[in-house]
Motif scaffolding. Structure first.
Motif, PDB file in Angstrom:
ATOM      1  N   PHE A 199     -13.899  44.500 -54.265  1.00 18.31           N
ATOM      2  CA  PHE A 199     -15.132  45.091 -54.799  1.00 18.31           C
ATOM      3  C   PHE A 199     -16.380  44.287 -54.459  1.00 18.31           C
ATOM      4  O   PHE A 199     -17.474  44.633 -54.909  1.00 18.31           O
ATOM      5  N   GLY A 200     -16.219  43.228 -53.671  1.00 20.07           N
ATOM      6  CA  GLY A 200     -17.372  42.424 -53.278  1.00 20.07           C
ATOM      7  C   GLY A 200     -17.990  41.665 -54.442  1.00 20.07           C
ATOM      8  O   GLY A 200     -19.209  41.507 -54.515  1.00 20.07           O
ATOM      9  N   LYS A 201     -17.138  41.172 -55.344  1.00 15.43           N
ATOM     10  CA  LYS A 201     -17.605  40.443 -56.525  1.00 15.43           C
ATOM     11  C   LYS A 201     -17.426  38.938 -56.341  1.00 15.43           C
ATOM     12  O   LYS A 201     -16.625  38.484 -55.511  1.00 15.43           O
ATOM     13  N   ASP A 202     -18.153  38.162 -57.135  1.00 16.39           N
ATOM     14  CA  ASP A 202     -18.070  36.710 -57.096  1.00 16.39           C
ATOM     15  C   ASP A 202     -16.891  36.235 -57.957  1.00 16.39           C
ATOM     16  O   ASP A 202     -16.925  36.371 -59.179  1.00 16.39           O
ATOM     17  N   PRO A 203     -15.838  35.682 -57.344  1.00 23.13           N
ATOM     18  CA  PRO A 203     -14.671  35.263 -58.127  1.00 23.13           C
ATOM     19  C   PRO A 203     -14.959  34.095 -59.071  1.00 23.13           C
ATOM     20  O   PRO A 203     -14.177  33.825 -59.984  1.00 23.13           O
ATOM     21  N   TYR A 204     -16.077  33.409 -58.858  1.00 22.92           N
ATOM     22  CA  TYR A 204     -16.423  32.269 -59.704  1.00 22.92           C
ATOM     23  C   TYR A 204     -17.309  32.671 -60.881  1.00 22.92           C
ATOM     24  O   TYR A 204     -17.649  31.851 -61.721  1.00 22.92           O
ATOM     25  N   SER A 205     -17.678  33.951 -60.923  1.00 27.36           N
ATOM     26  CA  SER A 205     -18.487  34.454 -62.029  1.00 27.36           C
ATOM     27  C   SER A 205     -17.643  34.513 -63.298  1.00 27.36           C
ATOM     28  O   SER A 205     -16.427  34.732 -63.259  1.00 27.36           O
ATOM     29  N   ALA A 206     -18.304  34.340 -64.442  1.00 26.42           N
ATOM     30  CA  ALA A 206     -17.595  34.417 -65.721  1.00 26.42           C
ATOM     31  C   ALA A 206     -17.091  35.837 -65.974  1.00 26.42           C
ATOM     32  O   ALA A 206     -16.037  36.031 -66.588  1.00 26.42           O
ATOM     33  N   LYS A 207     -17.846  36.828 -65.501  1.00 21.11           N
ATOM     34  CA  LYS A 207     -17.448  38.224 -65.681  1.00 21.11           C
ATOM     35  C   LYS A 207     -17.521  38.961 -64.344  1.00 21.11           C
ATOM     36  O   LYS A 207     -18.397  39.806 -64.122  1.00 21.11           O
ATOM     37  N   LEU A 256      -3.137  36.723 -63.151  1.00 23.51           N
ATOM     38  CA  LEU A 256      -4.590  36.912 -63.205  1.00 23.51           C
ATOM     39  C   LEU A 256      -5.290  36.257 -62.021  1.00 23.51           C
ATOM     40  O   LEU A 256      -6.313  36.756 -61.541  1.00 23.51           O
ATOM     41  N   ALA A 257      -4.753  35.149 -61.533  1.00 18.19           N
ATOM     42  CA  ALA A 257      -5.344  34.487 -60.363  1.00 18.19           C
ATOM     43  C   ALA A 257      -5.272  35.410 -59.148  1.00 18.19           C
ATOM     44  O   ALA A 257      -6.240  35.527 -58.377  1.00 18.19           O
TER      45      ALA A 257
END
Length: 314
Positions: free
Chosen positions: A116-124, A105-106
């Motif tokens: 996808f340009g997402k924040d890896p530290y976001s909860a979702k 998962l990491a």
């Protein structure tokens, strides 16, 4: 020479504990290279056996929906059906996957958030994205992906696996929305399903036709989407650790879970995916520490490894 050059290039794209992107020029020199190990998934047409009858030409006698089961291996399905009830037993036959799951998962969170340009530290971080977990088993990967916000479809050809996955997912409101289907990747292709990311972890070594399987994974991926595949290298070290030690000495897995001849080398996987219009961008190995009992990401791809690729833009 070709295989040595390819191995050298693979070492340059493997990822230790930080991100390392593959050189975009890496794939193109590989187009005309020959696989170093002859396997039945070759794209080259095979001559019929001597004395065999020619295939029927009458369309009425041809089997229908040929692609639906093209990658299935019935013997492998029977193996997993026999132990389906133990998917969520952390000390059972699937203990190695439970222990490896945080490390898998990491890698997925890191590579797909970047893709996808997402924040890896976001909860979702995967909110708004559609994922399919091919060969989902009892759902031990599908569930955390759903908790990270993805709209998840989990598919498996073993009905018992799907039943177990549904029952377990319904225990948590955060995972009850997962769509579990007893079907194959080929069938979803015929249904024209598409996903932002297609994942197949520890599955390809159990299918009958890896090349056809990868073509189906590609067909399920939107243009520019992502693919994540993990498997076991066909190396002598893998034979010693993943089969002799894991199955016969430590009994982590039931005997006969893996067949060494069904493993793929990293260069073979890269070539197969390339032929399926998927460009490998990053690769990492999994290394087990017997002192801590934990897995970690490494640039050592000699046994377990995972690859992230992108579907070529159509």
């Amino acid at each position: 020479m070709a295989s040595k050059l390819l191995l050298s290039q693979l070492r340059n794209i493997t990822r230790p504990t930080h991100h390392r992107l593959i050189n975009p020029n890496f794939i193109f020199p590989l187009k005309n290279q020959t696989l170093i190990h002859s396997r039945p998934y070759s794209d080259a047409p095979q001559p019929p056996p001597v004395g065999s009858k020619p295939p029927p030409t009458n369309a009425d006698s041809a089997p229908t929906h040929k692609k639906i089961s093209s990658s299935l291996n019935q013997a492998e399905l029977a193996k997993f059906s026999a132990i389906a009830e133990t998917w969520w037993d952390a000390e059972g036959p699937f203990k190695p996957l439970h222990v490896m799951n945080p490390t898998r998962l990491a890698f997925i969170r890191s590579t797909l958030c970047r893709h996808f340009g997402k924040d890896p530290y976001s909860a979702k971080p995967f909110e708004g994205l559609k994922f399919v977990d091919v060969g989902c088993g009892g759902g031990i990967l599908s569930e955390p992906l759903a908790r990270m916000g993805a709209t998840v479809t989990g598919i498996d050809a073993v009905e018992k696996n799907i039943n177990i996955a549904r029952l377990h997912a319904d225990l948590d409101p955060g995972t009850s929305s997962i769509e579990y289907l007893c079907t194959t990747a080929e069938t979803l292709v015929e249904e024209q399903r598409k996903f932002d990311a297609v994942l197949a972890l520890e599955v390809i070594e159990h299918v009958a036709e890896p090349a056809e399987f990868c073509k189906s994974l590609s067909a399920l991926t939107v243009s520019g989407g992502a693919n994540v595949i993990s498997t076991i290298n066909r190396s002598m070290r893998a034979y010693a650790t993943a089969i002799v030690v894991a199955e016969y000495l430590l009994h982590w897995l039931p005997k006969g879970t893996h067949e060494w001849s069904s493993f793929l080398t990293p260069e073979e996987l890269v070539l197969i995916l390339q032929r399926a219009s998927i460009s490998v961008q990053e690769m990492a190995g999994f290394v087990y520490n017997p002192l801590t009992g934990k897995w970690s990401l490494s640039d050592d791809i000699s046994v377990n490894f995972i690859a992230y690729g992108t579907k070529n833009i159509e």
